[in-house]
Design a protein around this motif. Structure first.
Motif, short mmCIF file in Angstrom:
data_model
loop_
_atom_site.label_atom_id
_atom_site.label_comp_id
_atom_site.label_asym_id
_atom_site.label_seq_id
_atom_site.Cartn_x
_atom_site.Cartn_y
_atom_site.Cartn_z
N THR A 1 26.37 38.10 39.94
CA THR A 1 26.85 36.72 40.11
C THR A 1 28.38 36.64 40.03
O THR A 1 28.99 35.71 40.55
CB THR A 1 26.25 35.81 39.02
N THR A 2 29.01 37.63 39.40
CA THR A 2 30.47 37.60 39.27
C THR A 2 31.14 37.91 40.61
O THR A 2 32.02 37.18 41.07
CB THR A 2 30.94 38.62 38.21
N CYS A 3 30.71 39.03 41.25
CA CYS A 3 31.38 39.43 42.50
C CYS A 3 30.53 39.09 43.72
O CYS A 3 30.93 39.38 44.86
CB CYS A 3 31.67 40.94 42.49
N ASN A 4 29.33 38.51 43.50
CA ASN A 4 28.44 38.14 44.61
C ASN A 4 28.07 39.35 45.47
O ASN A 4 27.99 39.25 46.69
CB ASN A 4 29.09 37.04 45.46
N GLY A 5 27.90 40.50 44.82
CA GLY A 5 27.50 41.71 45.55
C GLY A 5 28.63 42.43 46.25
O GLY A 5 28.42 43.42 46.95
N LYS A 6 29.87 41.93 46.07
CA LYS A 6 31.01 42.53 46.79
C LYS A 6 31.54 43.78 46.09
O LYS A 6 32.40 44.48 46.60
CB LYS A 6 32.17 41.52 46.91
N ARG A 7 31.15 44.02 44.82
CA ARG A 7 31.47 45.23 44.05
C ARG A 7 32.88 45.25 43.43
O ARG A 7 33.15 46.03 42.54
CB ARG A 7 31.32 46.50 44.90
N LEU A 8 33.81 44.46 43.95
CA LEU A 8 35.21 44.54 43.48
C LEU A 8 35.53 43.42 42.50
O LEU A 8 34.90 42.37 42.52
CB LEU A 8 36.17 44.44 44.67
N ARG A 9 36.57 43.64 41.68
CA ARG A 9 37.02 42.58 40.78
C ARG A 9 37.61 41.43 41.59
O ARG A 9 38.10 41.62 42.70
CB ARG A 9 38.01 43.12 39.75
N GLU A 10 37.59 40.26 40.99
CA GLU A 10 37.98 39.03 41.68
C GLU A 10 39.38 39.11 42.30
O GLU A 10 39.61 38.65 43.41
CB GLU A 10 37.91 37.89 40.66
N GLU A 11 40.32 39.72 41.56
CA GLU A 11 41.73 39.73 41.99
C GLU A 11 41.91 40.43 43.34
O GLU A 11 42.83 40.12 44.10
CB GLU A 11 42.62 40.42 40.95
N ALA A 12 41.04 41.41 43.65
CA ALA A 12 41.19 42.17 44.90
C ALA A 12 41.02 41.26 46.12
O ALA A 12 41.60 41.51 47.18
CB ALA A 12 40.17 43.30 44.95
N ASN A 13 40.23 40.19 45.95
CA ASN A 13 39.97 39.32 47.09
C ASN A 13 41.07 38.29 47.34
O ASN A 13 40.99 37.50 48.29
CB ASN A 13 38.61 38.63 46.92
N ASN A 14 42.12 38.28 46.48
CA ASN A 14 43.29 37.42 46.76
C ASN A 14 44.20 38.06 47.78
O ASN A 14 45.13 37.43 48.28
CB ASN A 14 44.09 37.19 45.47
N ILE A 15 43.96 39.34 48.08
CA ILE A 15 44.84 40.08 49.00
C ILE A 15 44.21 40.08 50.38
O ILE A 15 43.05 40.49 50.53
CB ILE A 15 45.08 41.51 48.46
N LYS A 16 44.95 39.62 51.36
CA LYS A 16 44.36 39.43 52.70
C LYS A 16 45.23 40.02 53.79
O LYS A 16 46.44 40.15 53.64
CB LYS A 16 44.15 37.93 52.97
N ILE A 17 44.55 40.35 54.90
CA ILE A 17 45.25 40.69 56.14
C ILE A 17 44.66 39.76 57.19
O ILE A 17 43.44 39.74 57.38
CB ILE A 17 45.00 42.17 56.53
N GLN A 18 45.50 38.99 57.83
CA GLN A 18 45.07 38.02 58.85
C GLN A 18 43.89 37.17 58.34
O GLN A 18 42.84 37.11 58.97
CB GLN A 18 44.70 38.75 60.15
N ASP A 19 44.08 36.55 57.17
CA ASP A 19 43.10 35.63 56.57
C ASP A 19 41.77 36.27 56.15
O ASP A 19 40.81 35.55 55.89
CB ASP A 19 42.80 34.44 57.51
N LYS A 20 41.69 37.60 56.14
CA LYS A 20 40.43 38.23 55.71
C LYS A 20 40.72 39.18 54.55
O LYS A 20 41.66 39.97 54.62
CB LYS A 20 39.81 39.03 56.85
N ASN A 21 39.90 39.09 53.49
CA ASN A 21 40.05 40.07 52.41
C ASN A 21 39.13 41.26 52.68
O ASN A 21 38.29 41.22 53.58
CB ASN A 21 39.81 39.44 51.03
N ILE A 22 39.27 42.31 51.89
CA ILE A 22 38.55 43.56 52.16
C ILE A 22 37.03 43.37 52.02
O ILE A 22 36.25 43.96 52.76
CB ILE A 22 39.07 44.71 51.25
N SER A 23 36.59 42.49 51.11
CA SER A 23 35.15 42.24 50.91
C SER A 23 34.54 41.59 52.15
O SER A 23 33.40 41.87 52.50
CB SER A 23 34.91 41.35 49.70
#
Length: 927
Positions: A393-415
């Motif tokens: 429930t924390t990462c919604n199955g994305k596996r990474l910590r929350e802070e990683a999803n603040n980083i984006k390339i062309q409006d998309k994060n790695i998850s």
């Protein structure tokens, strides 16, 4: 058929002289280098012995020989293949059809190395955005301050200031004294600059340290000196420095901390995007994506029901009706349809019901309430009913910590990128717009990412996502991922040996696979493929046909040359290609009134389809890779019927109901390609329960009675008669650091598994080891000769399914997926008509089968159906599809574009269906 290979040039050919491993009959082979070569022949004719156990083993041995002395200390004992010599060999890479990973952390992205490049890409050019304001988070550097000063007029007078942070335990005067000792002479206090030595009384805390006084010049040395001063200002101001214009008093603040909106952000680095590293992994699930928690599928078991019809199971009971009524009474205020089936709700609506709001309590809150009361037994029992493996429930199955999803390339994060199907990911990178600077940084990475994605696309895996775990892939998918990874590494001058890469591929995708194999060859590699597929044979530069039969009757080269030259030969392969021999199309298709119908199948990509499965007949499920065949059969049909028959079973995928004549089935078996036993001591003869009779036979011999040997002395699973050095394995395993383990023959028993004195007991001149080394064909003849018909009868089904070439004691770990599957089939044939009326489900049973073996397999299928059983097969092989009584075709494409029911009916009706990709290939065979 032998050729004089001594006259050939080893620079142009790989020359194998006198190969005699397993059943190979001292054969000489010349394989042209930098060509696509297919080795074909019956199952067990010696193809793998030549390709893998001789050619690859020698390539591997020579590679290890070039390594350190640590690795070489085992080499005196590493067996050379039984061959006179091999010349012209290149570094060898073997790609076999095994699910290559059981590691729950391994994904498609990590095994193809695409994820490694993505991590680097995000660490180098990813931009961090604040989740509060959506603004980009920037860190100011010395260069930014210098660039600002360069914009000011020449001779402008400036002050370079740092805010002073005074520790609690010090006074202002103490702080000023320390600053003076460090060499600073001035501070700015209340709009005036004061000398530190002139301050004798306590002043307020709010003042700045003057680092330097500056007059702007157009001079390189000036900016070099100023750079050092700015660096000092950042250090003294704990990340903050101020430029003040003396004339106007205007202040400009610079901050070299990575923060915005009052939040300190983490700077991008590769570890932040790694779920295998504690720094980047989600702290709750530790990078697995799953946790033990409340399982949504158990809370809402039937998604075809609406909220009003009690889709939410725990709220159905009288005790918790209030929760349901509260939701129903308030649903209109936030637009939740209470009469719509659960599966038709949007993701946002489902999340709202789980999370709740200020007007009603959500499911998460409900279960938290139960956990708080778990000191009561009834609540503990209730909670256990809904627990299971669920998405974190924390990462919604994305596996990474929350802070990683603040980083984006062309409006998309790695998850978001790793959850896109590969065809959409390819489009994302094709349309990626970067600044000139970012483009220069990312140029090399983007080449690698695009190449590898293109290779996965070329081998027909566009429906997969990079986040898909490796252990959920089929053998064919795993092999094609390995193939794409090898292509991505762009090796040249190597020898690739592939084991049936067409497994799991629809004929439509085989054309793309052939192009990939040709590309690999054109790079400058020798590509050797063990294969039965007609299209791949046609595309080959050379074919080597091994036979004439299997086992002891094989091991010879019966034909070699181009496809046209093979057609002129007298081999079994040529006869099937020439249509001299054929797999007959049944004259009549069985029509069954007994039907099982799956209503509303919607697991994974299935689009709420209704499918009928006739019983007492051969039903084949077809469609391109990723169209939903395995989901329909192995995730819905099999577990659902298993639960109805036995009351327990695997987790069932989403469907509305199953109706029809399930009562006519007494037993259901899913026969996949998993190994028949976990232990390397497991083998065909133990699996079909014939070994018990063989041991009893040896225990009744005269010498056994004199020495008081019982049946257990002839078992390699228990102490007594087995060799205790290798524990009855026949080999010892040496673990090699950073390399695959080395298996060496046991020096005590010489691979015979038993103690010397046990091997002295003989039945008609054969010891227990001699019997285990017999092929099934030879063993049946031997036991029939000496009237041990009970044992021969148990072995007969193995011969019937085309496994006559396998030895009785062959370790199950050396059997291919297709062989393991046919041994399981044989074990049911052994039980024969005594077995209760069963439904058998097979997953690609033609894996590793020659045309001649498919004919035998169909005979076994027909025998089962005649005995009153039913068979459902997931299959791509047109030779088997044409013999079906009923076909279910899914598609049209794979992944998101699949999951539709294209057709269900007889093969003759299917060929009229213009929508189906299978139809044109089937029409060709039904001419």
């Amino acid at each position: 058929m032998t050729k004089n290979i001594a006259t050939l040039n080893p620079k142009e050919n790989i020359l194998i002289k006198g190969a005699r491993l397993h059943n190979l009959k001292n054969i000489d082979v010349a394989i042209p280098r930098n060509k696509l070569v297919v080795i074909t022949g019956l199952s067990g004719s010696g193809k793998s012995s030549l390709a893998f156990d001789t050619l690859f083993a020698e390539g591997q041995r020579r590679y290890v020989e070039s390594l350190s002395s640590y690795a070489r200390q085992f080499l005196g004992r590493l067996n050379k293949p039984k061959v006179d010599y091999i010349k012209g060999i290149a570094p060898a890479i073997a790609i076999e059809q095994k699910v290559n990973s059981t590691n729950p952390r391994s994904t498609v992205g990590t095994s193809t190395e695409i994820y490694d490049y993505l991590k680097l890409l995000f660490a180098r050019i990813g931009k961090t955005y604040s989740p509060i304001s959506g603004e980009e988070v920037k860190k100011q550097t010395v260069t930014d301050v210098l660039n600002y000063i360069k914009t000011l007029e020449i001779n402008t007078k400036l002050l370079l200031l740092s805010p002073v942070h005074i520790p609690d335990e010090r006074s202002v005067l103490q702080t000023l004294k320390i600053l003076a000792q460090q060499g600073y002479s001035r501070i700015k206090y209340k709009d005036e600059v004061l000398r530190i030595e002139d301050i004798s009384t306590e002043i307020e805390h709010d003042f700045y340290l003057v680092i330097d006084r500056v007059i702007v010049k157009d001079d390189e040395d000036f900016y070099n000196r100023l750079g050092d001063a700015i660096q000092t200002a950042f250090f003294e101001g704990k990340g903050e420095c101020i430029i003040e214009a003396i004339k106007t008093g205007l202040q400009t603040t610079f901050n070299n901390k990575f923060e915005l909106d009052g939040i300190q952000f983490l700077e991008p680095n590769t570890h932040l995007f790694s779920f295998n590293n504690p720094y980047g992994a989600c702290p709750t699930c530790e990078g697995y994506g799953n946790v033990i928690g409340i399982d949504e599928d158990l809370v809402i078991p039937n998604t075809s029901l609406s909220i009003y019809e009690d889709a939410i199971l725990p709220w159905k009971s009288d005790s918790f009706q209030d929760y349901k009524n509260n939701l129903i009474n308030n649903a209109y205020t936030f637009d939740i349809p209470i009469h719509k089936p659960w599966f038709q709700l949007t993701e946002k609506q489902k999340q709202l019901i789980w999370n709740g709001n200020n007007t009603f309590e959500g499911l998460h809150s409900f279960f938290k309430h139960l956990e708080e009361k778990s000191y009561k037994i009834q609540y503990r029992v209730m909670l256990s009913r809904y627990r299971g493996k669920t998405k974190c429930t924390t990462c919604n199955g994305k596996r990474l910590r929350e802070e990683a999803n603040n980083i984006k390339i062309q409006d998309k994060n790695i998850s978001e990128l790793v959850d896109l199907p590969l065809n959409e990911l390819i489009d994302f990178f094709k349309n990626l717009k970067l600044t000139v600077n970012d483009q220069n940084i990312a140029k090399r990475l983007l080449i690698e990412i695009n190449n590898r994605l293109q290779f996965l696309n070329n081998v027909g895996l566009t429906y997969l996502t990079l986040n898909r775990t490796s252990n959920t892939l089929s053998g064919g998918e795993s092999q094609r991922i390995n193939l794409a990874t090898s292509l991505g590494s762009s090796l040249v001058g190597s020898m690739y040996i592939l084991d049936e890469p067409s497994i799991g591929l629809h004929p439509k995708d085989t054309e793309r696979l052939i192009k990939v194999l040709k590309d690999l060859r054109d790079l400058g590699n020798t590509v050797i493929v063990v294969e039965h597929d007609e299209d791949i044979m046609k595309a080959a530069d050379m074919i080597i046909d091994i036979g004439p039969e299997a086992g002891t009757f094989g091991g010879e080269i019966v034909a070699e040359g181009t496809f046209e030259e093979i057609l002129k030969s007298d081999s079994l392969t040529a006869k099937y290609l020439n249509n001299e021999l054929t797999i007959e199309v049944p004259k009549n298709r069985r029509k069954s009134k007994n039907i099982i119908e799956v209503i509303g199948a919607r697991e994974h990509n299935l689009k709420n389809i209704n499918v009928s499965f006739p019983l007492n007949s051969l039903t084949v499920v077809t469609g391109v890779s990723g169209s939903g065949k395995s989901t329909l059969v192995s995730k819905i049909l099999y577990p659902a019927i298993q639960k109805q028959l036995s009351g327990f079973g695997e987790k069932v995928g989403q469907y509305t109901e199953i109706k029809g004549n399930i009562s006519t089935i007494e037993h259901i078996e899913f026969i996949n390609q998993n190994p028949i036993g976990r232990s390397s001591r497991s083998n065909p003869v133990t699996y079909i329960k014939a070994y018990d009779d063989i041991r009893t036979l040896f225990a009744s011999e005269k010498l056994s009675k004199i020495r008081n040997y019982q049946a257990k002395h002839f078992s390699f699973n228990v102490e007594g008669g087995r060799c205790e050095v290798c524990k009855g394995e026949g080999e010892v395993t040496i673990e090699m650091q950073f390399m695959a383990d080395v298996h060496l023959e046991c020096e005590t028993c010489k691979g015979k598994r038993f103690k010397k004195e046990v091997l002295e007991v003989k039945f008609h001149d054969k010891s227990i080891n001699d019997i285990l080394n017999c092929t099934i064909d030879d063993a049946i003849l031997f036991f029939n000769n000496y009237e041990e018909t009970k044992i021969a009868k148990k072995l007969q089904p193995l011969q019937d399914v085309g496994l006559g070439y396998v030895t009785l004691g062959q370790s199950s770990s050396t059997l291919s997926g297709g062989e393991a599957q046919r041994i399981k089939l044989a074990s049911f044939l052994v039980k024969g008509t005594r077995q209760s009326k069963s439904l058998f489900i097979f997953d690609e049973p033609t894996t590793g089968l020659h045309f001649h073996d498919i004919k035998k397999l169909l005979k076994s299928f027909n025998a089962l159906i005649t005995n009153g059983h039913s068979i459902i097969v997931i299959e791509h092989n047109i030779e088997l599809i044409k013999c079906a009584d009923y076909i279910i075709d899914l598609g049209k494409e794979g992944g998101k574009l699949g999951g539709e029911l294209i057709f269900q009916g007889t093969p003759e009706e299917l060929i009229k269906c213009s929508e189906s990709y299978t139809a044109p290939y089937l029409a060709e065979k039904l001419k």
